[in-house]
Structures are given as C-alpha cells and as structure tokens.
Design an enzyme around this catalytic site. Structure first.
Site, PDB file in Angstrom:
ATOM      1  CB  THR A  14      38.713  34.599  35.367  1.00 35.79           C
ATOM      2  OG1 THR A  14      39.655  34.097  34.431  1.00 35.79           O
ATOM      3  CG2 THR A  14      39.218  34.383  36.755  1.00 35.79           C
ATOM      4  CB  VAL A  15      34.941  37.988  36.101  1.00 37.00           C
ATOM      5  CG1 VAL A  15      33.995  38.742  37.017  1.00 37.00           C
ATOM      6  CG2 VAL A  15      36.345  38.573  36.160  1.00 37.00           C
ATOM      7  CE  LYS A 107      38.144  46.579  33.529  1.00 38.58           C
ATOM      8  NZ  LYS A 107      38.730  45.534  34.319  1.00 38.58           N
ATOM      9  CD  GLU A 131      32.384  48.901  43.757  1.00 33.72           C
ATOM     10  OE1 GLU A 131      31.561  49.589  44.338  1.00 33.72           O
ATOM     11  OE2 GLU A 131      33.555  49.291  43.538  1.00 33.72           O
ATOM     12  CB  VAL A 134      36.949  51.021  39.376  1.00 36.31           C
ATOM     13  CG1 VAL A 134      38.100  51.878  39.884  1.00 36.31           C
ATOM     14  CG2 VAL A 134      36.255  51.709  38.211  1.00 36.31           C
ATOM     15  N   GLY A 136      39.027  45.917  40.849  1.00 39.23           N
ATOM     16  CA  GLY A 136      38.620  44.552  41.196  1.00 39.23           C
ATOM     17  C   GLY A 136      37.762  44.470  42.441  1.00 39.23           C
ATOM     18  CD  GLU A 192      43.463  42.994  30.731  1.00 39.33           C
ATOM     19  OE1 GLU A 192      42.663  42.546  29.897  1.00 39.33           O
ATOM     20  OE2 GLU A 192      43.191  43.124  31.933  1.00 39.33           O
ATOM     21  CE  LYS A 207      41.130  48.370  36.118  1.00 41.50           C
ATOM     22  NZ  LYS A 207      42.284  47.520  36.431  1.00 41.50           N
ATOM     23  N   GLY A 304      41.165  38.950  39.446  1.00 41.37           N
ATOM     24  CA  GLY A 304      41.023  37.559  39.887  1.00 41.37           C
ATOM     25  C   GLY A 304      39.563  37.173  40.056  1.00 41.37           C
TER      26      GLY A 304
HETATM   27  N1  HSE Z   1      44.764  43.751  33.979  1.00 42.03           N
HETATM   28  C1  HSE Z   1      44.233  44.380  35.120  1.00 42.03           C
HETATM   29  C2  HSE Z   1      45.298  44.423  36.208  1.00 42.03           C
HETATM   30  C3  HSE Z   1      43.012  43.722  35.696  1.00 42.03           C
HETATM   31  O1  HSE Z   1      46.394  43.913  36.019  1.00 42.03           O
HETATM   32  O2  HSE Z   1      45.045  44.990  37.238  1.00 42.03           O
HETATM   33  C4  HSE Z   1      41.804  44.011  34.853  1.00 42.03           C
HETATM   34  O3  HSE Z   1      41.538  45.365  34.790  1.00 42.03           O
END
Ligand code: HSE
Length: 428
Positions: A14-15, A107, A131, A134, A136, A192, A207, A304
C-alpha cells in the site's frame, strides 16, 4: 537542469504504491519544492505481476532488495518492506554500506536496531530518516526534531495505533464486545498480519520508543517499554469509564523522571472532553509537551496509502533539498543511555472488580487499599441480579507499585471474584 534525486523503492504494498503515485503524479510540485526532480530508478517487491494501480514499466525491477540497495544508479534507498530483521535490515545495511541515504517506514526494525543503523549511517556520512514509521501521516518526528528543537521536552503522549482506537471507539459507539469488533476490524483489513502487533500494543510500543529517543536524546530502548494491550478491555469497562466521564485509549506516554525514563504503552482512561478523549476511529494523535512551547497536539491519519506515502515523501524531499538531519535529532554517538524508570509517575487508577455480595466485603477491599496507602476518590456499586456485585473504584494518585501490592492482597481476600481490572487515569 539540476541532477535528479534517484530513488529505489523496496516494498510495493500500500505505502510503496502510494509513493510511486506521488512521484509520478506530482513531479512538478516535488521538483519545485526540492529544487531538483525526484525520479524513481528501480523497484523491488516479493511479487512482480500484481496490479498496484500504477505503472512500474519505467523502472528497473530487482527481485532482491539487497541488490536494489546496492545499485549505483540510486541515491536514496526507500525501505517499505517491514519486519524487524531479515531482508529489510539486510537491505538497509547494504544501502548504507554502498553510500545511499535511507528513508524507511519500518518501526519494528528501528525499535530493535535503530541505534546501530543510525550509527552506521552516521559513520558512512549518510542519513537515515523515518517520519513514516510513527503515526502515519502526522509529521511528529519532524515536529520534535525541528519545530520543537529549542525545548526541553517534558512528556510525549500518543494514540499511535489506529486499529486499537478503531476497536475501542467502535465498542463504545455500537455497544459491541471486543471479540465482535476485533472480527469486524479483521474483515475490514485493519489488522496487521500478526494481530498481536496491534492489539498487544507492540506496534504502538515501537513507535513510542522511537519518539522517546527523539524527544529525550536517548538511545532507542524498546525493551524497557512497559507494554499492555487492549485484549482485556470489556464493553463493561468502556461503559463504566464513560459513566464516570472517561474514555479508554491505548495510550503511549514517555517522560523523563528523576528516576529515569518512563515509557509505557497501555490502555488508560482519559477525560472524555480532552482532545485524546474525543479521538474517534482509526485516527492517531500525538501530544508533545516542552518547557517553552507548553503543549502541541497533532491529529491525523495513522495509516493508509496517502498519509503514509506523504510522510515518506517528506523525508525524500528533505534529502533532495540537501537537508541532512540526524536520525534521532542529534548525532547517534551522543544519544545517552537512559535508566529505565518503571511506573515512576503516580496517577489515579480505575479499578473494576466483582465482589461477593455479603456483609463486610467492601470494607475488606477498602482496608486493603488503605493499608497500601491508597486513598479512594470515588466509588460506585452497580445494581446486579447475581451473587457478585460489580464495583468501581477511582483512587487518588498512587504509584503502580502500591497498587500492585494492593491487588496482590486483594487476590488473597475471599470476597473478590476473579482478578480486578486496573487502568491508569492519565491527566492530559
Ligand atoms: N497497524 C497500524 C495501525 C498501522 O493500526 O495504526 C501501521 O503501524
């Protein structure tokens, strides 16, 4: 024309796909902001033939991320594979060793190996930035490293796992039990691959450990984060907390105390009318406190495609501009070893227990609390039909150690059914 900054991207989930889209769709904007074009040279992922919603035809494909990291035609290695060890770490090390700057969203890798990787980057004269690792899309690392650089940071707090916040707020709004909302979150693809990373507080703990390092100039010490997940939170806790004017959040708190560095990630009660109390769904929030600035609150999407790719690009553009910041806000060699301070800061606690409904039961609990030096602030017993009475107690400020000794004494009483739930109340 100025030479482009050439990036290689490992990991096209996704990223990764989001980063490719930004580079393709915002070429002019990026070039204007960076003062030079940003170009993708090569990419790597586990599967080549997959529709990612963006064309990869212009880029060289590498099956092996380490080979990608070593290529001569990239300046920046963008690591978006994830995983604390394995290919992500091997490729990051290879990139640094072959003279590349690194941008990562990983992370877990930095929570476990951040100091060694930051030192390796520094020794090689390269930068390693994170960046996107932590919270998003929230630019919290930049806020601490740059915007608040003139402060002695006193405390950092955050709701930094959107999945947990979704589960807790959905339990409250729909009146559903944990298990039902967990299944719902799973079917929506929020969790996850290993859900314990989310609901066990580990992802958010990673994080917090990174933020603490930047905030306090200390080496990342994930092993000292006191971790507690949300699996034990019941709909009853959520309702009772609401009844008393609180919301339950998986909250990370890190502060430097006289006894050392406190880092905890645990379900806490926060006032319902506070910014943290009003945080709904998958949104993240970071609260940063410094001696000069007082308090800064940042709120935004914690995961996201767009938000996380936005954070990756912030680091890439910095490098393209020639801004070369240390990984954790100061030279890795100067980061101190903080003494971990477990549960050092006193706080009020919320206790929920089931008491046998017989004469003197409440008195025995009150005595145990009194003997541990814990004063009761508020107490409530709910109407019930069976032989145990649900009792809630909010204590005045006490230490976790005093509370643990009271809980141990309660377990020896013959009137407390099961193990009481104890949640810290965080003042924000
Ligand atoms: N799984 C994480 C969350 C996003 O729900 O915030 C990735 O670190």
């Amino acid at each position: 024309m100025t030479e482009p900054l050439r990036i290689g991207i490992a990991g096209l989930g996704t990223v990764g796909a989001g980063v490719v889209k930004i580079v393709r769709q915002k070429a002019n904007l990026l070039a204007a902001r960076a003062g030079r074009p940003v170009a993708i040279t090569a990419v790597s992922a586990r599967t080549r033939d997959k529709d990612r919603g963006v064309s990869l035809n212009d880029y060289t494909w590498e099956d092996d991320p380490v080979a990608l990291a070593r290529r001569d035609d990239i300046d920046v290695f963008v690591e978006l594979m994830g995983g604390s060890d394995g290919p992500a770490k091997a490729a990051t090390e290879a990139a640094i060793a072959t003279g590349k700057d690194v941008v990562t969203a990983n992370k877990a890798m930095l929570a476990h190996h951040g100091q060694a990787l930051a030192e390796a980057a520094e020794d090689a004269g390269r930068v390693l930035r994170f960046e996107a690792a932590v919270a998003g899309g929230i630019p919290v690392v930049k806020a601490l490293t740059e915007g608040l650089a003139g402060n002695d940071v006193t405390r950092v707090m955050g709701v930094m796992n959107g999945t947990c916040n979704y589960i807790l707020t959905r339990m409250q709004s729909a009146g559903l039990p944990y298990e039902a909302v967990f299944d719902e979150a799973n079917s929506l693809g929020f969790l996850e691959a290993d859900p314990t990373l989310d609901v066990g507080g580990i992802d958010a703990g990673h994080k917090l450990a990174l933020l603490a390092s930047v905030a306090f100039g200390t080496r990342v010490d994930f092993g000292s984060v006191e971790l507690e997940g949300i699996e034990q939170i019941t709909i009853a806790d959520i309702r009772h907390a609401a009844d008393m004017g609180f919301r339950i959040k998986l909250l990370g708190v890190s502060q430097m105390t006289g006894r050392g560095l406190e880092q905890r990630m645990s379900p806490c009660l926060v006032p319902e009318n506070s910014p943290l109390g009003q945080l709904e769904g998958g949104t993240n929030m970071c609260v940063l406190e410094g001696d000069m600035v007082e308090q800064v609150v940042l709120r935004g999407p914690g995961a996201g495609e767009g938000p996380t790719a936005s954070a990756v690009m912030a680091d890439v553009i910095d490098i393209a501009r020639g801004t070369r910041l240390s990984t954790f806000g100061q030279s890795a060699a100067t980061l101190s070893h903080a003494r971990p301070a477990k549960a050092a800061t006193p706080a009020p606690f919320y206790l929920r227990m089931a008491l046998d409904d017989k004469p003197g039961a409440l008195a025995k609990v009150a005595t145990v609390l009194g003997e541990a030096g814990i004063s009761i602030d508020r107490m409530r017993q709910y109407r019930h039909d069976d032989s145990t009475a649900p009792v809630l107690i909010v204590t005045h400020k006490t230490t976790r150690n005093a509370l643990d000794s009271a809980l141990a004494a309660m377990s020896r009483l013959d009137v407390v059914d099961g193990t009481p739930v104890a949640l810290r109340i965080e003042t924000v």
